[in-house]
Design a protein around this motif. Structure first.
Motif, short mmCIF file in Angstrom:
data_model
loop_
_atom_site.label_atom_id
_atom_site.label_comp_id
_atom_site.label_asym_id
_atom_site.label_seq_id
_atom_site.Cartn_x
_atom_site.Cartn_y
_atom_site.Cartn_z
N ARG A 77 0.84 -1.20 0.00
CA ARG A 77 0.00 0.00 0.00
C ARG A 77 0.88 1.27 0.00
NH1 ARG A 77 -3.38 -1.69 3.24
NH2 ARG A 77 -2.43 -1.02 5.21
N MET A 78 1.97 1.24 0.77
CA MET A 78 2.90 2.37 0.78
C MET A 78 3.65 2.46 -0.55
SD MET A 78 4.48 2.45 4.66
CE MET A 78 5.32 4.02 4.37
N MET A 79 3.98 1.32 -1.14
CA MET A 79 4.63 1.34 -2.44
C MET A 79 3.76 2.05 -3.48
SD MET A 79 6.24 -2.52 -2.80
CE MET A 79 6.71 -2.26 -4.52
N LYS A 80 2.50 1.73 -3.50
CA LYS A 80 1.59 2.36 -4.46
C LYS A 80 1.48 3.86 -4.22
CE LYS A 80 -1.33 -1.70 -5.42
NZ LYS A 80 -2.70 -2.26 -5.36
N ALA A 81 1.39 4.25 -2.96
CA ALA A 81 1.32 5.68 -2.65
C ALA A 81 2.60 6.40 -3.06
CB ALA A 81 1.05 5.87 -1.15
N SER A 82 3.74 5.74 -2.86
CA SER A 82 5.03 6.31 -3.23
C SER A 82 5.12 6.49 -4.74
CB SER A 82 6.16 5.41 -2.73
OG SER A 82 7.41 5.89 -3.14
N MET A 83 4.69 5.50 -5.49
CA MET A 83 4.72 5.57 -6.95
C MET A 83 3.87 6.74 -7.46
SD MET A 83 4.38 1.54 -7.87
CE MET A 83 5.80 0.57 -8.35
N LYS A 84 2.67 6.85 -6.94
CA LYS A 84 1.77 7.93 -7.38
C LYS A 84 2.37 9.29 -7.04
CE LYS A 84 -1.96 6.35 -5.35
NZ LYS A 84 -3.39 6.29 -4.93
N MET A 85 2.91 9.41 -5.84
CA MET A 85 3.52 10.66 -5.42
C MET A 85 4.67 11.06 -6.34
SD MET A 85 6.65 11.44 -3.75
CE MET A 85 7.02 10.09 -2.65
N ALA A 86 5.54 10.11 -6.64
CA ALA A 86 6.72 10.42 -7.45
C ALA A 86 6.35 10.80 -8.87
CB ALA A 86 7.68 9.22 -7.46
N VAL A 87 5.45 10.05 -9.49
CA VAL A 87 5.09 10.32 -10.88
C VAL A 87 4.33 11.65 -10.98
CG1 VAL A 87 3.76 9.53 -12.87
CG2 VAL A 87 5.05 7.88 -11.50
N TYR A 88 3.43 11.91 -10.05
CA TYR A 88 2.59 13.11 -10.14
C TYR A 88 3.39 14.38 -9.82
CZ TYR A 88 -1.27 16.35 -9.50
OH TYR A 88 -2.13 17.43 -9.61
N HIS A 89 4.19 14.34 -8.76
CA HIS A 89 4.84 15.56 -8.28
C HIS A 89 6.28 15.73 -8.78
CE1 HIS A 89 1.63 16.77 -5.56
NE2 HIS A 89 1.56 15.53 -5.11
N PHE A 90 6.96 14.65 -9.12
CA PHE A 90 8.40 14.74 -9.32
C PHE A 90 8.88 14.13 -10.63
CE2 PHE A 90 7.62 14.69 -4.70
CZ PHE A 90 8.07 15.97 -4.40
N SER A 91 8.08 14.24 -11.68
CA SER A 91 8.53 13.78 -13.00
C SER A 91 9.16 14.95 -13.74
CB SER A 91 7.37 13.23 -13.82
OG SER A 91 6.59 14.30 -14.34
N SER A 92 10.12 14.66 -14.61
CA SER A 92 10.76 15.73 -15.38
C SER A 92 9.77 16.37 -16.36
CB SER A 92 11.98 15.21 -16.13
OG SER A 92 11.63 14.15 -17.00
N HIS A 93 8.75 15.64 -16.76
CA HIS A 93 7.72 16.24 -17.61
C HIS A 93 7.03 17.38 -16.86
CE1 HIS A 93 8.35 12.57 -19.90
NE2 HIS A 93 7.63 13.07 -20.88
#
Length: 852
Positions: free
Chosen positions: A682-698
Motif C-alpha cells: 500500500r505504501m509502495m503504491k502511494a510512493s509511486m503515485k507521489m513520485a510520478v505526479y509531483h516529481f517527473s521531469s515532464h
C-alpha cells in the motif's frame, strides 16, 4: 606517432535491419525499453560487454548474426514497431502543436557543464548532469523547441576503483569518438563548424559536435584540435579540473563559445537557460550578439537579454560557486570592451556585488543573476536557502524578497522505471501514462494493480539487483587478483528475500554516508538478525581531491569486511547510471542522510520512489515536499542544529529507531504464510503515485515552460519588434529612474486609529512622499507590514499598495491605504517606494527607498 590520418570501417548491415544503425545514433533509444531490447536480443553477452553502447555494439556483431536476424520475421516486426514510433517524434513541429509549450516562439538554448543521458556517453559527474539529461529527454517527449549546449570531454569524470585497503583510486580512460553517436555540426554554408574564444593564455579553438537526444540537438564543443596548444587541448579533457585557468577556460568556452556556435548556425535563441553558473558567460556574448543583430546600445541590450534569460542554481553553499580573480579574467574579457562599448572594469562589475570593490573576484553566480530575470533554486527548501544566502545581492530587501524562486527537480520516468513496472503500468494505466503525469485519474489506476502482481514485479527487480551486484563484486575482486575461493564467495553475497537498503550518492562530508556507523554493534545486530535480516548495497564516488570523502568510503569498506556481515553489506565500485538504475529499481528502502539544509534537491530518492522503493530520509531537499506517512519515513523532524556532532548523534539514533520500530516490522509482516506484505505494498503504491505526479521531469519542464520559457520568449519577441522601440523606451526609463531616485523621500506612515484594535477593524494608513521630478505613474508606494519577531524584525512580511490621494505640488504627494486586521497579534509596519514596472525593473539594486 604524429600526423596520423584515420578512417572507420562500419558493419555491413542488411537492408531490413538498416534502421538499427539510425537508431544507434539517436539517444532516444536509451529511454525506450523496446528499443533497448532490440539491441540486447541480438547478443545479450556482447551488449553487456560493450557496456550497452549501441554504436560499439553494432560494430562487433558478426555478419552471420546479421544475416540470421534479417530473416527473423518476429524480430523485424518489433523493429518496425520501434521505427514507426521513432519516426513519429521527428514529425513534431510548430505547425502541429501537441501542447501550448510547443507554441513558444523561437528557440530555447539550454546550457550545462555536464549532461548525463546514458552511461555510454560519460559527460557527467553527478546529479547536475543527470538532471540536465532528464531535462532534454522530457523536452523531446513534449516537443519543445529546445537546443542544448555543452562540452565534449575525452575522459569524462573518472573511473573509480578501490585498492586493497579500500581507498578510492581514479583512472581516466580516453573516449573513442568512433564509438559515440556524434557528427560534426555545420555552419550556414554547410562547412564543419569551428568557434574560438579568448582564454587566459590566448585564443582557444573548438570544433562543434552534434548528438541527437530524441528531437533535441545537443551541441558539444571540443578543443582537442591539432592547432591548439597542449594546454588548450586539455580544456575539454576532463570534467571539473582543479586548475583555475582550465576551469575558467571551460566556462568561457561553454558560455561564449556555445553562443557563438549557435549564431554560426543561424540560431538566435529567444530564451537561454543557464543550468548553474558555469555557463553565465553566455549572457555576455548574448549582449554582444543582440547589440550587433538589432543595432542597439548596451543599455538597450540590458533590457532585452535578462528579460529572456533563465538561471537555475543548484548550490546550497556560497563557497560552492566559482569565482575568478580579476587578473585572471580581465584579459579574457578585453575583446568585449569594443563590442559592448564599456570598460573591462564595468564588464567585471556585472559579476561583483555592489560595494565589493574592483579587486573582488568575479562571481559566476552574481553575473548569472545580474543577467537573468528568472532565477530559481531546485526545491522549495533550496529556494529559501538561496534567498537567505544571496539576500545581500539586493540591498535593503528582506531575504524573502530576493528574486529567487524555485522549480523542484524531477526525474525522467521512462528512463528510471523498471522494465517490469513499465509493462505493468502500460497494462493498467495505458501506453501513454508516462507522458501524462498530471492526470490523477490515470495515476489512481495504480491502486487497481493486484498486490501479488506488483510484489512479484518488485521481487524480479530485487533479484536483478542482486545478480548484478554479484557480477560486479566478482569483477572487482578479479581486478585485485583475489584468490579463487574469495571470488567464489563474493558470488554468493546478498539474500534474495532480505530487506534491502540502497545508499548511493556522491561521497561529500555533508552527505554523512557513515552516519549509520555511529553505533556499529547496533547496526551489526540488524544485519545479522536470522529472522528479519537487513542488507545494504552502497555506491558512490568522492571527488579526486576530496580526501575526506575518500576516507568515508574507506571506513565503509573496512566495516564491510567484518566476517559476520560481509555478505550483507557491500560497496559497488564506479557508480554510474547503470548501477543507479538497478539500485533505485531493486532496493526496498532508499536511505538518505544529508545534513539539513545542505541537500539542494536530491533526485535519487525520486527515482527510487517511482519504483515503489520507500524513502527513509532526513527532511531535506525534495523530501520536505514528498514526505507523508503514506509514502515513507523521516529521520527527525527537520531540525537544524548549531552543533554538528550532536546532530549526528541524534539523527543516527533516529535511523536505528525507524528501522527497528517501523521499517523492518512492516516489511516482514504477513497476514499468513506465503502472503505478500499488504501494508508495505500500500505504501509502495502511494510512493509511486507521489513520485510520478509531483516529481517527473515532464512536470518540471512544463513548469519551466509555463512560468519562464513562454513569458520570456514572448517578451523577447515583443522587445525586438518595431526596431526594439519598447526596449529603447525601457532603457530610457531606467536611466531616468537612476538619475532622479536619490531625491526621493517618504515619511513613516501614520495610523488614524492606534488603540484597542480588534480583528475585523480597518486601519487608515497615510504617508507623505516627495518624488522630485518623477511622477506617481513611475513609482509604486507600498505599506510593508507583518508579524513582529523582535522590535526591529518582521516575519511573514506582506505588502499593500498605497494610492495617491493628494497632489501637494512641487513633487509632494499624500498616499493612503486601508489595512484590514484579519488576525490577532503584534505587528510592525513601515512604508517604501519601488519603481513601477515588471519584476526586472522592480528588483534593480539601488532603486528602493524606505520611510525615514
Amino acid at each position: 606517432m604524429s600526423h596520423l590520418q584515420t578512417f572507420q570501417v562500419h558493419p555491413s548491415i542488411p537492408e531490413p535491419l538498416a534502421f538499427l544503425e539510425i537508431l544507434s545514433r539517436n539517444l532516444w533509444w536509451s529511454w525506450q525499453h523496446d528499443a533497448i531490447e532490440l539491441f540486447r536480443r541480438i547478443d545479450p553477452k556482447l551488449w553487456g560487454f560493450t557496456e550497452r553502447n549501441p554504436v560499439a555494439f553494432l560494430s562487433r556483431v558478426s555478419q552471420a548474426r546479421y544475416e540470421e536476424l534479417a530473416g527473423d520475421k518476429r524480430y523485424l516486426a518489433r523493429l518496425s514497431q520501434v521505427k514507426e514510433r521513432f519516426e513519429s517524434i521527428r514529425r513534431l513541429s510548430p505547425e502541429t502543436p501537441q501542447s501550448p509549450l510547443q507554441e513558444i516562439p523561437g528557440t530555447i538554448a539550454y546550457f550545462s557543464m555536464e549532461f548525463g543521458i546514458h552511461e555510454s556517453l560519460p559527460l557527467y559527474a553527478g546529479g547536475l548532469g543527470i538532471l540536465a539529461g532528464d531535462h532534454l529527454k522530457a523536452a523531446s517527449d513534449m516537443g519543445l523547441p529546445l537546443v542544448a549546449v555543452g562540452l565534449l570531454y575525452r575522459q569524462g569524470y573518472f573511473f573509480q576503483f578501490l585498492n586493497e585497503d579500500g581507498m578510492q583510486q581514479e583512472a581516466y580512460p580516453e573516449q573513442n569518438l568512433y564509438r559515440l553517436p556524434v557528427e560534426t555540426a555545420k555552419d550556414l554554408s554547410g562547412n564543419d563548424l569551428y568557434v574560438s574564444v579568448t582564454g587566459p593564455e590566448g585564443e582557444i579553438s573548438a570544433v562543434v559536435w552534434r548528438i541527437m537526444v530524441g528531437c533535441i540537438p545537443l551541441y558539444l564543443l571540443d578543443t582537442n584540435l591539432s592547432e591548439n596548444s597542449s594546454a588548450s587541448r586539455d580544456i575539454t579533457r576532463m570534467l571539473y579540473y582543479g586548475d583555475q585557468k582550465i576551469r575558467l577556460s571551460q566556462e568561457l568556452l561553454l558560455g561564449i563559445g556555445g553562443m557563438r556556435a549557435l549564431n554560426a548556425m543561424g540560431l538566435e535563441p529567444s530564451v537561454i537557460h543557464m543550468n548553474e553558473g558555469h555557463s553565465a558567460f553566455a549572457g555576455l556574448e548574448r549582449l554582444s550578439q543582440t547589440m550587433s543583430t538589432h543595432s542597439v546600445d548596451m543599455k538597450t541590450a540590458l533590457e532585452i537579454v535578462p528579460r529572456s534569460t533563465v538561471f537555475t542554481t543548484h548550490t546550497p553553499v556560497a563557497a560552492g560557486y566559482d569565482e575568478f580573480p580579476p587578473d585572471l579574467v580581465k584579459p579574457c574579457l578585453m575583446p568585449y570592451q569594443e563590442k559592448l562599448g564599456i570598460t573591462v572594469e564595468e564588464i567585471m562589475s556585472l559579476g561583483q556585488l555592489e560595494g565589493a570593490g574592483s579587486q573582488s573576484p568575479l562571481s559566476m553566480f552574481v553575473i548569472g543573476v545580474r543577467l537573468s530575470q528568472y532565477c530559481n533554486g531546485v526545491s522549495e527548501l533550496h529556494g529559501d536557502v538561496a534567498r537567505r544566502m544571496w539576500a545581500h545581492a539586493w540591498p535593503k530587501r528582506s531575504h524573502g524578497e530576493a528574486p529567487i524562486t524555485h522549480v523542484t527537480n524531477g526525474v525522467h520516468v521512462p528512463t528510471w522505471i523498471s522494465y517490469e513496472f513499465a509493462l505493468l503500468f502500460e497494462r493498467y494505466l495505458g501506453q501513454e501514462w508516462s507522458n501524462n503525469p498530471w492526470n490523477t485519474e490515470i495515476l489512481n489506476r495504480i491502486d487497481e494493480i493486484y498486490e501479488e502482481e506488483l510484489w512479484r514485479a518488485h521481487e524480479m527487480n530485487r533479484a536483478r539487483l542482486i545478480r548484478t551486484c554479484r557480477e560486479m563484486m566478482k569483477r572487482q575482486y578479479e581486478r585485485r587478483n583475489a584468490p579463487r575461493a574469495i571470488i567464489e564467495d563474493v558470488e554468493t553475497v546478498l539474500d534474495q528475500d532480505a530487506l534491502t537498503i540502497g545508499f548511493a550518492r556522491r561521497f561529500a562530508s555533508y552527505k554523512r554516508s557513515c552516519l549509520i556507523l555511529k553505533d556499529p554493534e547496533r547496526l551489526k545486530a540488524l544485519i545479522s538478525d536470522k529472522d528479519k535480516p537487513v542488507q545494504f548495497v552502497l555506491a558512490g564516488k568522492a571527488h579526486p581531491k576530496d580526501q575526506e570523502g575518500k576516507d568515508l568510503i574507506q571506513r565503509l569498506i573496512r566495516f564491510a569486511r567484518d566476517q559476520d556481515i560481509r555478505h550483507r553489506f557491500i560497496f559497488l565500485e564506479n557508480y554510474d547510471p547503470h548501477i543507479a538504475r538497478h539500485l533505485v529499481q531493486g532496493a526496498d528502502i532508499w536511505l538518505n542522510t544529508p545534513r539539513r539544509p545542505m541537500e539542494a534537491c536530491g533526485t535519487s530518492g525520486m527515482k527510487a520512489a517511482l519504483n515503489g522503493v520507500l524513502n527513509v530520509s532526513v527532511l531535506d531537499g525534495w523530501w520536505c515536499e514528498g514526505y507523508s506517512e503514506d509514502t515513507g519515513w523521516r529521520i527527525s523532524n527537520g531540525e537544524e542544529y548549531a552543533d554538528p556532532e550532536y546532530q549526528d548523534m541524534v539523527e543516527s539514533q533516529a535511523i536505528y529507531n525507524v528501522l527497528e520500530n517501523d521499517v523492518i516490522p512492516l516489511f516482514y509482516h504477513r497476514k499468513n504464510r506465503g502472503a505478500v506484505p499488504s501494508d508495505w505494498i500500500r505504501m509502495m503504491k502511494a510512493s509511486m503515485k507521489m513520485a510520478v505526479y509531483h516529481f517527473s521531469s515532464h512536470k518540471m519542464v512544463a513548469e519551466y515552460g509555463k512560468r519562464f520559457y513562454l513569458p520570456a520568449a514572448n517578451r523577447f519577441k515583443s522587445l525586438i519588434q518595431k526596431e526594439t522601440g519598447e526596449a529603447i523606451a525601457l532603457s530610457v526609463q531606467r536611466e531616468r529612474l537612476r538619475t532622479h531616485w536619490h531625491h526621493i523621500r517618504i515619511t513613516q506612515p501614520v495610523m488614524e486609529k492606534t488603540d484597542h484594535l480588534r480583528v475585523g477593524d480597518t486601519i487608515r494608513m497615510t504617508t507623505e512622499v516627495y518624488l522630485g521630478k518623477l511622477s506617481p505613474e513611475e513609482v509604486k508606494v507600498e505599506l510593508y507590514f507583518g508579524t513582529l519577531k523582535s522590535l526591529e524584525k518582521i516575519v511573514s512580511s506582506q505588502r499593500l499598495q498605497m494610492t495617491m490621494k493628494e497632489n501637494r505640488e512641487n513633487g509632494n504627494y499624500l498616499y493612503a491605504c486601508n489595512l484590514e486586521c484579519t488576525t490577532s497579534g503584534s505587528y510592525g509596519f513601515t512604508a517604501r517606494i519601488a519603481p513601477q514596472g515588471d519584476d526586472w525593473i522592480r528588483h534593480t539594486p539601488g532603486l528602493l527607498t524606505w520611510a525615514d
